[in-house]
Design a protein around this motif. Sequence first.
Motif, PDB file in Angstrom:
ATOM      1  N   SER A  58      -3.602  -1.223  21.782  1.00  0.00           N
ATOM      2  CA  SER A  58      -3.169  -0.005  22.474  1.00  0.00           C
ATOM      3  C   SER A  58      -1.923  -0.298  23.297  1.00  0.00           C
ATOM      4  CB  SER A  58      -4.268   0.546  23.395  1.00  0.00           C
ATOM      5  OG  SER A  58      -4.430  -0.290  24.527  1.00  0.00           O
ATOM      6  N   CYS A  59      -1.301   0.775  23.757  1.00  0.00           N
ATOM      7  CA  CYS A  59      -0.177   0.653  24.688  1.00  0.00           C
ATOM      8  C   CYS A  59      -0.692   0.180  26.042  1.00  0.00           C
ATOM      9  CB  CYS A  59       0.497   2.019  24.807  1.00  0.00           C
ATOM     10  SG  CYS A  59       1.834   2.112  25.999  1.00  0.00           S
ATOM     11  N   THR A  60      -1.870   0.656  26.408  1.00  0.00           N
ATOM     12  CA  THR A  60      -2.484   0.227  27.664  1.00  0.00           C
ATOM     13  C   THR A  60      -2.643  -1.293  27.664  1.00  0.00           C
ATOM     14  OG1 THR A  60      -3.706   2.309  27.661  1.00  0.00           O
ATOM     15  CG2 THR A  60      -4.481   0.602  29.176  1.00  0.00           C
ATOM     16  N   THR A  84       2.856  10.575  34.900  1.00  0.00           N
ATOM     17  CA  THR A  84       2.522   9.781  33.725  1.00  0.00           C
ATOM     18  C   THR A  84       1.038   9.887  33.448  1.00  0.00           C
ATOM     19  OG1 THR A  84       2.749   7.600  32.677  1.00  0.00           O
ATOM     20  CG2 THR A  84       2.114   7.614  35.012  1.00  0.00           C
ATOM     21  N   PHE A  85       0.656   9.336  32.300  1.00  0.00           N
ATOM     22  CA  PHE A  85      -0.759   9.202  31.967  1.00  0.00           C
ATOM     23  C   PHE A  85      -1.339   8.082  32.833  1.00  0.00           C
ATOM     24  CE2 PHE A  85      -4.118   7.500  29.054  1.00  0.00           C
ATOM     25  CZ  PHE A  85      -4.986   8.548  29.241  1.00  0.00           C
ATOM     26  N   ALA A  87      -3.086   5.595  32.413  1.00  0.00           N
ATOM     27  CA  ALA A  87      -3.063   4.210  31.922  1.00  0.00           C
ATOM     28  C   ALA A  87      -1.918   3.404  32.530  1.00  0.00           C
ATOM     29  CB  ALA A  87      -2.942   4.199  30.398  1.00  0.00           C
ATOM     30  N   SER A  88      -0.753   4.041  32.720  1.00  0.00           N
ATOM     31  CA  SER A  88       0.417   3.321  33.259  1.00  0.00           C
ATOM     32  C   SER A  88       0.119   2.742  34.637  1.00  0.00           C
ATOM     33  CB  SER A  88       1.630   4.248  33.408  1.00  0.00           C
ATOM     34  OG  SER A  88       1.737   5.173  32.370  1.00  0.00           O
ATOM     35  N   ASP A 156       7.139   1.558  29.935  1.00  0.00           N
ATOM     36  CA  ASP A 156       6.096   2.259  29.183  1.00  0.00           C
ATOM     37  C   ASP A 156       6.824   3.222  28.251  1.00  0.00           C
ATOM     38  OD1 ASP A 156       4.262   4.105  28.236  1.00  0.00           O
ATOM     39  OD2 ASP A 156       3.127   4.224  30.105  1.00  0.00           O
ATOM     40  N   HIS A 159       6.090   7.281  24.814  1.00  0.00           N
ATOM     41  CA  HIS A 159       6.697   8.517  24.298  1.00  0.00           C
ATOM     42  C   HIS A 159       8.043   8.257  23.631  1.00  0.00           C
ATOM     43  CE1 HIS A 159       4.541  10.902  27.761  1.00  0.00           C
ATOM     44  NE2 HIS A 159       3.705  10.215  26.999  1.00  0.00           N
ATOM     45  N   SER A 180       2.977   3.074  22.055  1.00  0.00           N
ATOM     46  CA  SER A 180       1.622   3.521  21.710  1.00  0.00           C
ATOM     47  C   SER A 180       1.585   4.101  20.305  1.00  0.00           C
ATOM     48  CB  SER A 180       1.164   4.611  22.682  1.00  0.00           C
ATOM     49  OG  SER A 180      -0.093   5.124  22.270  1.00  0.00           O
ATOM     50  N   PHE A 181       0.524   3.755  19.579  1.00  0.00           N
ATOM     51  CA  PHE A 181       0.274   4.365  18.266  1.00  0.00           C
ATOM     52  C   PHE A 181      -1.053   5.126  18.296  1.00  0.00           C
ATOM     53  CE2 PHE A 181       2.344   0.115  17.266  1.00  0.00           C
ATOM     54  CZ  PHE A 181       3.631   0.621  17.325  1.00  0.00           C
ATOM     55  N   TYR A 182      -1.354   5.686  19.439  1.00  0.00           N
ATOM     56  CA  TYR A 182      -2.520   6.556  19.593  1.00  0.00           C
ATOM     57  C   TYR A 182      -2.351   7.764  18.663  1.00  0.00           C
ATOM     58  CZ  TYR A 182      -5.865   9.622  21.945  1.00  0.00           C
ATOM     59  OH  TYR A 182      -6.905  10.470  22.228  1.00  0.00           O
ATOM     60  N   LYS A 185       0.562  10.291  19.112  1.00  0.00           N
ATOM     61  CA  LYS A 185       1.917   9.811  19.395  1.00  0.00           C
ATOM     62  C   LYS A 185       2.846   9.995  18.181  1.00  0.00           C
ATOM     63  CE  LYS A 185       1.126   9.027  23.673  1.00  0.00           C
ATOM     64  NZ  LYS A 185       0.141   8.158  24.223  1.00  0.00           N
ATOM     65  N   GLY A 192      -3.614   1.874  18.728  1.00  0.00           N
ATOM     66  CA  GLY A 192      -2.736   0.728  18.524  1.00  0.00           C
ATOM     67  C   GLY A 192      -1.565   0.752  19.463  1.00  0.00           C
ATOM     68  N   PHE A 326       1.827  15.785  32.981  1.00  0.00           N
ATOM     69  CA  PHE A 326       0.503  15.238  33.202  1.00  0.00           C
ATOM     70  C   PHE A 326      -0.018  15.758  34.533  1.00  0.00           C
ATOM     71  CE2 PHE A 326       2.579  12.057  30.535  1.00  0.00           C
ATOM     72  CZ  PHE A 326       1.622  11.824  29.572  1.00  0.00           C
TER      73      PHE A 326
HETATM   74  C1  LIG Z   1      -0.520   7.579  25.507  1.00  0.00           C
HETATM   75  C2  LIG Z   1       0.054   6.944  26.703  1.00  0.00           C
HETATM   76  C3  LIG Z   1      -0.320   5.670  27.122  1.00  0.00           C
HETATM   77  C4  LIG Z   1      -1.493   4.941  26.550  1.00  0.00           C
HETATM   78  O1  LIG Z   1      -1.377   4.673  25.217  1.00  0.00           O
HETATM   79  P1  LIG Z   1      -2.653   4.027  24.470  1.00  0.00           P
HETATM   80  O2  LIG Z   1      -2.060   3.505  23.193  1.00  0.00           O
HETATM   81  O3  LIG Z   1      -3.619   5.146  24.248  1.00  0.00           O
HETATM   82  O4  LIG Z   1      -3.189   2.960  25.330  1.00  0.00           O
HETATM   83  C5  LIG Z   1       0.356   5.072  28.157  1.00  0.00           C
HETATM   84  N1  LIG Z   1       1.348   5.719  28.796  1.00  0.00           N
HETATM   85  C6  LIG Z   1       1.713   6.964  28.451  1.00  0.00           C
HETATM   86  C7  LIG Z   1       2.843   7.604  29.186  1.00  0.00           C
HETATM   87  C8  LIG Z   1       1.069   7.630  27.409  1.00  0.00           C
HETATM   88  O5  LIG Z   1       1.400   8.875  27.100  1.00  0.00           O
END
Ligand SMILES: *Cc1c(COP(=O)(O)O)cnc(C)c1O
Length: 386
Positions: A58-60, A84-85, A87-88, A156, A159, A180-182, A185, A192, A326
């Motif tokens: 994941s991006c996280t 932001t989301f 996770a950041s 991050d 996007h 991120s490959f959520y 995205k 991913g 967000f």
């Molecule tokens: C989607 C997103 C993430 C997290 O991505 P994951 O791959 O789901 O962990 C982090 N930062 C931002 C800004 C996002 O939009």
Amino acid sequence: MRVKSFLPFAPPAIGEEEIEEVVDSLHSDWITTGPKVQQFQQAFAEYLGSPGALALNSCTAGLHTALATLGIGHGDEVITTPMTFAASVNVIEHVGATPVLADVEPDTLNIDPARVEPAITPRTRALLIVHYSGHPANLAALRDLAYRHGLAMVEDAAHALPARYRGELIGASSTPTAFSFYATKNMTTAEGGMLTGDPEFIERARMISLHGMNRDAWKRYGQGGNWFYEVVFPGFKYNMTDIQAAMGIHQLQKLEQFQRRRQQIVQAYTAAFAGEDTLETPTVRPDVEHAWHLYVLRLRHAALTISREQFIEELGQRNIGTSVHFIPIHLHPYYRDKYGYRPGDFPVAYEHYQRMLSLPLHPRMSEEDVADVIDAVLDVTRHYHR
Ligand SMILES: *Cc1c(COP(=O)(O)O)cnc(C)c1O
């Protein structure tokens, strides 16, 4: 008006190529990190011109690994954006450091360098920069601040694939950058992510992302492999699987085509909405190329009789799916209560949050879908014009 089925906000665009490649992985002996991960990592780095790349789940995971690899931890402060989301910011808590928020610029909604400078203290170790909606942040000013204060930077780029700042692709520099490959995205591997950066940094990040072992499975179980390894850091379990990479290989090949479609949709939206006194369309500064992960429309409440919530409700009744990106970080109970934030502490983020919504934007949208979104938005604005 759209009488057909509901138009989803951002469904994935998976083709037969991805499906066949996944099946090929399942028929092979490499279902976890193997040759397809190597291939995807390399193709991704070549596409962006990244000095190094590490595929993760994941991006996280990429952001967490980046902070841990930089040695950021207890007693350290990391400056980031409220827009932001979660996770950041969660990853800053994960390493035991303290997130410090700096408000955003009213046009791009990216972190405002003028707000970052006063937030720097002797404990500040890094700036965690989010390229909101796919519009690159003001990197010249941010890099200058980081340089003058001796701070690390982490980007991050969830996007920002693909986006350019002053001609340079995001992810092409040596700054640790997470993609991120959520599923929603610009390209997906279901779940991913990818961390790009300097090759030496990436080698250390690879070790930290996989239990802190100094040899990965690819080296241990391949031909000529050796069973011996040592744990040199209490690392994480963040590796990407070949099943995910199988999707990524084909999604990456389709990315340019996806982006062309996104741009066409954005042009149609902006052409339709730019003259409306009820709506504010997204900004694109002249020195960037926008990745258009999101199309964020802002309502002008002075010209409307309904709230953003009601506006979203009205679009839903017209079969249009939307979202909000967000809820600012400082409004979430964990952060609000831990740091005693009030809504007005980051007034730009708070004000724009209350009037934003994200419209459907994905390469599977047909011309008819785009026209349906435009009709629905304009219909709502006409019904509720002040
Ligand atoms: C989607 C997103 C993430 C997290 O991505 P994951 O791959 O789901 O962990 C982090 N930062 C931002 C800004 C996002 O939009």
